[in-house]
Write a protein that holds these residues in place. Sequence first.
Motif, PDB file in Angstrom:
ATOM      1  N   ALA A  54       0.818  -1.214   0.000  1.00  0.00           N
ATOM      2  CA  ALA A  54       0.000   0.000   0.000  1.00  0.00           C
ATOM      3  C   ALA A  54       0.850   1.260   0.000  1.00  0.00           C
ATOM      4  O   ALA A  54       0.528   2.244  -0.678  1.00  0.00           O
ATOM      5  CB  ALA A  54      -0.936  -0.011   1.205  1.00  0.00           C
ATOM      6  N   GLY A  55       1.943   1.267   0.758  1.00  0.00           N
ATOM      7  CA  GLY A  55       2.800   2.445   0.805  1.00  0.00           C
ATOM      8  C   GLY A  55       3.404   2.775  -0.541  1.00  0.00           C
ATOM      9  O   GLY A  55       3.534   3.960  -0.906  1.00  0.00           O
ATOM     10  N   ALA A  58       0.662   4.337  -2.653  1.00  0.00           N
ATOM     11  CA  ALA A  58       0.427   5.726  -2.263  1.00  0.00           C
ATOM     12  C   ALA A  58       1.543   6.635  -2.750  1.00  0.00           C
ATOM     13  O   ALA A  58       1.296   7.758  -3.205  1.00  0.00           O
ATOM     14  CB  ALA A  58       0.287   5.815  -0.744  1.00  0.00           C
ATOM     15  N   GLY A  62      -0.476   8.431  -5.297  1.00  0.00           N
ATOM     16  CA  GLY A  62      -1.174   9.346  -4.414  1.00  0.00           C
ATOM     17  C   GLY A  62      -2.420   8.736  -3.802  1.00  0.00           C
ATOM     18  O   GLY A  62      -2.833   7.620  -4.132  1.00  0.00           O
ATOM     19  N   THR A  63      -3.011   9.502  -2.889  1.00  0.00           N
ATOM     20  CA  THR A  63      -4.259   9.093  -2.259  1.00  0.00           C
ATOM     21  C   THR A  63      -5.242  10.265  -2.324  1.00  0.00           C
ATOM     22  O   THR A  63      -4.808  11.416  -2.457  1.00  0.00           O
ATOM     23  CB  THR A  63      -4.041   8.701  -0.783  1.00  0.00           C
ATOM     24  N   PRO A  64      -6.526   9.993  -2.254  1.00  0.00           N
ATOM     25  CA  PRO A  64      -7.143   8.669  -2.256  1.00  0.00           C
ATOM     26  C   PRO A  64      -7.032   8.012  -3.632  1.00  0.00           C
ATOM     27  O   PRO A  64      -6.814   8.695  -4.641  1.00  0.00           O
ATOM     28  CB  PRO A  64      -8.604   8.948  -1.905  1.00  0.00           C
ATOM     29  N   THR A 332     -10.423   1.198  -1.363  1.00  0.00           N
ATOM     30  CA  THR A 332     -10.004   2.587  -1.500  1.00  0.00           C
ATOM     31  C   THR A 332      -8.923   2.871  -0.475  1.00  0.00           C
ATOM     32  O   THR A 332      -9.070   2.537   0.707  1.00  0.00           O
ATOM     33  CB  THR A 332     -11.178   3.556  -1.302  1.00  0.00           C
ATOM     34  N   LEU A 333      -7.839   3.460  -0.937  1.00  0.00           N
ATOM     35  CA  LEU A 333      -6.695   3.766  -0.082  1.00  0.00           C
ATOM     36  C   LEU A 333      -6.707   5.258   0.236  1.00  0.00           C
ATOM     37  O   LEU A 333      -6.719   6.099  -0.665  1.00  0.00           O
ATOM     38  CB  LEU A 333      -5.394   3.387  -0.793  1.00  0.00           C
ATOM     39  N   TYR A 334      -6.722   5.571   1.535  1.00  0.00           N
ATOM     40  CA  TYR A 334      -6.744   6.963   2.002  1.00  0.00           C
ATOM     41  C   TYR A 334      -5.537   7.229   2.883  1.00  0.00           C
ATOM     42  O   TYR A 334      -4.962   6.313   3.484  1.00  0.00           O
ATOM     43  CB  TYR A 334      -7.992   7.234   2.855  1.00  0.00           C
ATOM     44  N   GLU A 335      -5.214   8.514   3.027  1.00  0.00           N
ATOM     45  CA  GLU A 335      -4.247   8.937   4.035  1.00  0.00           C
ATOM     46  C   GLU A 335      -4.978   9.684   5.146  1.00  0.00           C
ATOM     47  O   GLU A 335      -5.853  10.516   4.881  1.00  0.00           O
ATOM     48  CB  GLU A 335      -3.173   9.849   3.439  1.00  0.00           C
ATOM     49  N   SER A 378      -0.785   0.831   6.399  1.00  0.00           N
ATOM     50  CA  SER A 378       0.621   1.160   6.185  1.00  0.00           C
ATOM     51  C   SER A 378       1.572   0.462   7.152  1.00  0.00           C
ATOM     52  O   SER A 378       2.788   0.488   6.943  1.00  0.00           O
ATOM     53  CB  SER A 378       0.833   2.671   6.278  1.00  0.00           C
ATOM     54  N   LEU A 416      -1.906   5.246   6.518  1.00  0.00           N
ATOM     55  CA  LEU A 416      -2.792   4.879   5.427  1.00  0.00           C
ATOM     56  C   LEU A 416      -3.900   3.977   5.953  1.00  0.00           C
ATOM     57  O   LEU A 416      -3.662   3.103   6.792  1.00  0.00           O
ATOM     58  CB  LEU A 416      -2.021   4.142   4.327  1.00  0.00           C
TER      59      LEU A 416
END
Length: 467
Positions: A54-55, A58, A62-64, A332-335, A378, A416
């Motif tokens: 995932a890192g 990202a 980028g995120t999302p 969905t990947l968010y920060e 993360s 993340l």
Amino acid sequence: MRAHEAGAMHGDFGGHGPNWLRMPVDINDLLPHLWAKTVNRAPSGALSVGGVEAGDLAAEFGTPAYVVDEADFRFRLRAFADGFGSAFPGGKVYYAGKSFLCKAVVRWVAEEGLNLDVCTGGELATALAADFPADRLAFHGNNKSVAELTAALDAGVGTVVLDSFTEIDRLTTLARERGVRPRVMIRTKVGVEAHTHEYIATAHEDQKFGLSLPASARAVRKVLSEDALELRGLHSHIGSQIFETTAFEVAARRVLELHNAIRVELGVELPELDLGGGFGMAYTTQDDPETPARLADELRKIVDHECAALGIEPPAITVEPGRAISGPSTFTLYEVGTVKSVDLGAGQVRSYVSVDGGMSDNVRTALYDASYSATLASRLSQAPPILARIAGKHCEAGDIVVKDEFLPGDIAAGDLVAVPGTGAYCRSMASNYNHVPRPPVIAVADGAARVIVRRETVDDLLNLDVG
């Protein structure tokens, strides 16, 4: 859920979340039925999909970001093709493009041997731009314009699902002008209340889709009498996110009774019957969907039983899965941007974890009161779990992504978070609320990731604004 003056998501907190939500034994565990097949924890502790952490996703994209497990998506396409192909030889499986569609997905559907269902001119254009065979397309929609029907005829779309007498007249006129005889079905609402949210229950009488059983009979007579369209059969779709087959049993009985009445009264043997889709998927631990093979077997028994009772041969059966294919294949990947603890009194605290997306990339929580799960993506954590609410960045109190979830107590800005089950009706229903650009869609397979729908930019938004 009891009503609350500040909105439904403020009621019945109780300090422990909904009854179905359980305290995790290990906050780092992933529940397999909520995640795509190649998702796991890498040795580093980070979430990994298709061999990519995932890192790294990202950092590169980028995120999302919507992250699609391509192998999982293709596996689910094949599972429906195989399960229903075995149960219903001669039938068809259409992927419901409205759940999520882009050119890459169109190609996956084609390569895995399914047909494709579109319901607007834009979805039709996407399918044709990816060179999908037009004769394997079905065109839905309750208000298809003359321009859309013209495009469908010019492309040679395999089946048009007619939703009203107005559409019958429109398509009849266009077909005669072009000297073609398109294949059509009549969308029939059978008066079934599917056990789902009222906005996605589509076969009861008081809603916009289709024609009642008596009106469908009249529509059949009209199509047959004018002889400009090739009538293939009746179409029934009872809703979405459905887990049990009782509603399908009632729907099949009613639509097959009409099918038989047409045979007896008009002497016409309609060769096909479309039972729609709406098969559910797992968003949280409270959801327990059937496998495609099991669904196919159960529908086979229903169709055989109803046809035997009527003394008729079963027509070729068509189904249209969408959510059950696209939904589980994506997260969905968010920060995380901020973490805020809110004292509710009486010893109750709610932790708000705000991320860099929200209702613009997933409106289902606000629109349908939908429930989702989430995990720290993360790293691993040894901190005790806290009950958290994942909120978005929009200027809206209802901007909630995940209403209730246990997350590590040390979750902090820069972490993340991944929300599974976001492949269906998230990117498709995404907006630019607050002028937020829509996220990209990243496909991952065999250790490589690629953009299949690019991230929107502020320049994209400004280019639409002509001043």
